[in-house]
Write an enzyme that holds these catalytic residues in place. Structure first.
Site, mmCIF file in Angstrom:
data_model
loop_
_atom_site.group_PDB
_atom_site.id
_atom_site.type_symbol
_atom_site.label_atom_id
_atom_site.label_comp_id
_atom_site.label_asym_id
_atom_site.label_seq_id
_atom_site.Cartn_x
_atom_site.Cartn_y
_atom_site.Cartn_z
ATOM 1 N N HIS A 44 -61.043 16.648 -67.030
ATOM 2 C CA HIS A 44 -62.094 16.205 -66.075
ATOM 3 C C HIS A 44 -63.082 17.563 -66.167
ATOM 4 C CE1 HIS A 44 -59.934 13.146 -63.908
ATOM 5 N NE2 HIS A 44 -59.287 13.934 -63.302
ATOM 6 N N TRP A 62 -57.954 3.611 -66.587
ATOM 7 C CA TRP A 62 -58.106 2.596 -67.170
ATOM 8 C C TRP A 62 -58.571 2.843 -68.660
ATOM 9 C CZ3 TRP A 62 -62.925 -0.901 -66.039
ATOM 10 C CH2 TRP A 62 -62.721 -2.240 -66.505
ATOM 11 N N ARG A 71 -56.179 0.902 -56.979
ATOM 12 C CA ARG A 71 -56.428 0.601 -55.487
ATOM 13 C C ARG A 71 -57.143 -0.820 -55.513
ATOM 14 N NH1 ARG A 71 -60.796 0.675 -51.781
ATOM 15 N NH2 ARG A 71 -62.126 0.947 -53.458
ATOM 16 N N LYS A 122 -61.790 9.431 -60.362
ATOM 17 C CA LYS A 122 -62.096 7.991 -59.790
ATOM 18 C C LYS A 122 -63.224 7.374 -60.651
ATOM 19 C CE LYS A 122 -59.442 7.765 -57.627
ATOM 20 N NZ LYS A 122 -58.061 7.884 -58.208
ATOM 21 N N THR A 123 -63.691 7.625 -61.853
ATOM 22 C CA THR A 123 -64.587 6.833 -62.466
ATOM 23 C C THR A 123 -63.946 5.957 -63.568
ATOM 24 O OG1 THR A 123 -64.805 8.466 -64.102
ATOM 25 C CG2 THR A 123 -66.361 8.591 -62.395
ATOM 26 N N GLY A 124 -62.563 5.768 -63.547
ATOM 27 C CA GLY A 124 -62.026 5.102 -64.567
ATOM 28 C C GLY A 124 -60.923 5.852 -65.358
HETATM 29 P P1 A3P Z 1 -61.067 1.913 -56.927
HETATM 30 O O1 A3P Z 1 -60.536 2.942 -55.792
HETATM 31 O O2 A3P Z 1 -62.419 1.654 -56.581
HETATM 32 O O3 A3P Z 1 -60.418 0.669 -56.901
HETATM 33 P P2 A3P Z 1 -59.232 7.196 -62.050
HETATM 34 O O4 A3P Z 1 -58.296 6.446 -62.989
HETATM 35 O O5 A3P Z 1 -60.422 7.905 -62.641
HETATM 36 O O6 A3P Z 1 -58.810 7.986 -61.020
HETATM 37 O O7 A3P Z 1 -60.140 6.292 -60.998
HETATM 38 C C1 A3P Z 1 -59.337 5.309 -60.114
HETATM 39 C C2 A3P Z 1 -60.232 4.151 -59.988
HETATM 40 O O8 A3P Z 1 -60.281 3.165 -61.118
HETATM 41 C C3 A3P Z 1 -59.817 3.245 -58.718
HETATM 42 O O9 A3P Z 1 -60.777 2.362 -58.274
HETATM 43 C C4 A3P Z 1 -58.868 2.188 -59.462
HETATM 44 O O10 A3P Z 1 -58.402 1.364 -58.730
HETATM 45 C C5 A3P Z 1 -59.583 1.836 -60.746
HETATM 46 N N1 A3P Z 1 -58.585 1.196 -61.833
HETATM 47 C C6 A3P Z 1 -57.442 2.009 -62.061
HETATM 48 N N2 A3P Z 1 -56.947 1.057 -63.255
HETATM 49 C C7 A3P Z 1 -58.033 0.222 -63.442
HETATM 50 C C8 A3P Z 1 -57.952 -0.741 -64.401
HETATM 51 N N3 A3P Z 1 -57.176 -1.052 -65.336
HETATM 52 N N4 A3P Z 1 -59.062 -1.711 -64.388
HETATM 53 C C9 A3P Z 1 -60.240 -1.290 -63.428
HETATM 54 N N5 A3P Z 1 -60.140 -0.422 -62.581
HETATM 55 C C10 A3P Z 1 -58.855 0.450 -62.778
#
Ligand code: A3P
Length: 341
Positions: free
Chosen positions: A146, A94, A305, A89-91
């Site tokens: 991870h 992305w 999200r 959940k840190t990005g």
């Molecule tokens: P939020 O729940 O705060 O919206 P991971 O990919 O490590 O599982 O992290 C998920 C988090 O990254 C979620 O945050 C998600 O919405 C966000 N996320 C996913 N794709 C993204 C993107 N292209 N740009 C920015 N944030 C993104």
């Protein structure tokens, strides 16, 4: 596309140097797993009934623990490997998209790009999912994990065989994102986890691959020692200045943008392709799912999200914020690291 086709059944995948499947080695890992599992400390799980603590880290008893043991016992790194390392959940999603798009930018056009039809997790495999055909991947292999830095096998770190890109995020946003995500995946027969409960567990370090602060500090310290091997990024920086960070990423990966590419707006195209606004609205990321293991199948839409910085303000109480900030302050004291941009 050299797409990752997940086939994460660890029972079937170890190969010897000549490419033969070495069932003996796999059997040994599986025996080791079965032997240690009952004796590991247990904590409450977020999307599984419980987590187990192994080598100081909290893991789901099946996927994450098995995956870690597989990586420690069998993964054969290459000097050209690029491994994206993240705490959940840190990005991760992305960073996977951005890395895949930049490294492969001469192979694919932006109008028929694989990322338009494949979730980023389908383009770049998790090591823990022990994909069957990893040995057959052409170099440079793009991988992700991870696993905390300190638990990676020496072949990946001491000999500095791989290069890593790590991304961290404000723990308050990680907690909220994780709590909402995990509750969606939590089996119906288990009652949802309340925010208060998730908060306590997170503070105690009991969350997947936690404690979070140890995870971040492991990669942070390693990045200070070997900056040429580990690029340390922040989600908040990427949000604020995506073009700058993507250029840093490319320089680090050894694929710097040429002046011609820059003038043609290639960096902007990559950032746009991988943006939350674009990826989250694609059909594939709304309706399809990704299989990580036999029992871990996740709807792609759950990876997207809000994609915002500071959404914790919607959920956390003042007391929660103060306590989390205090833990963060104490944990990071003297490290030189601060969260946020
Ligand atoms: P939020 O729940 O705060 O919206 P991971 O990919 O490590 O599982 O992290 C998920 C988090 O990254 C979620 O945050 C998600 O919405 C966000 N996320 C996913 N794709 C993204 C993107 N292209 N740009 C920015 N944030 C993104």
């Amino acid at each position: 596309m050299d797409s990752f086709l997940p086939s994460p059944d660890c029972d079937t995948i170890s190969k010897t140097d000549n490419g033969q499947i070495d069932s003996h080695l796999i059997q040994k890992t599986n025996e080791g797993y079965r032997e240690i599992l009952p004796n590991l400390p247990r904590g409450k799980g977020w999307m599984t009934e419980h987590l187990v603590q192994y080598q100081g880290v909290w893991l789901t008893p099946n996927f994450a623990l098995k995956g870690l043991m597989w990586v420690q016992d069998h993964f054969k790194p290459r000097s050209t490997d690029i491994c994206l390392a993240t705490f959940p959940k840190t990005g991760t999603t992305w960073l996977k998209a951005l890395t895949f798009a930049t490294v492969n930018r001469t192979r694919y056009g932006f109008t028929d790009h694989p990322l338009l039809t494949t979730v980023p997790h389908g383009c770049l495999p998790f090591l823990e999912a022990c994909p069957k055909d990893l040995d057959g991947f052409p170099s440079p292999r793009l991988l992700s994990t991870h696993i905390p830095y300190t638990l990676l096998p020496n072949s990946m770190t001491v000999n500095q065989s791989c290069r890593f890109v790590y991304i961290c995020r404000d723990p308050k946003d990680v907690l909220v994102s994780k709590w909402l995500f995990m509750n969606k995946l939590r089996p119906k027969e288990l009652a949802p986890i309340s925010l208060e409960e998730a908060f306590e567990l997170f503070c105690q370090g009991i969350s997947h691959y936690g404690p979070y602060w140890d995870h971040v500090l492991g990669y942070w310290k390693a990045s200070l020692e070997t900056p040429e091997k580990i690029l340390f990024l922040k989600y908040e920086d990427l949000k604020k200045e995506p073009l700058v960070v993507v250029k840093r990423l490319d320089d680090f990966l050894g694929y710097p943008f040429s002046l011609e590419e820059e003038s043609k707006g290639v960096v902007e195209e990559i950032v746009k392709l991988c943006s939350f606004e674009n990826l989250s609205t694609l059909e594939v990321n709304k309706v399809s799912e990704q299989k990580f293991s036999k029992d871990t199948i996740i709807d792609n839409r759950h990876f997207f999200r809000k994609g915002k910085v500071g959404d914790w303000k919607t959920y956390l109480t003042t007391e929660m914020v103060e306590r989390l900030d205090e833990i963060t302050y104490e944990k990071l004291l003297g490290s030189g690291l601060v969260f946020g941009s």
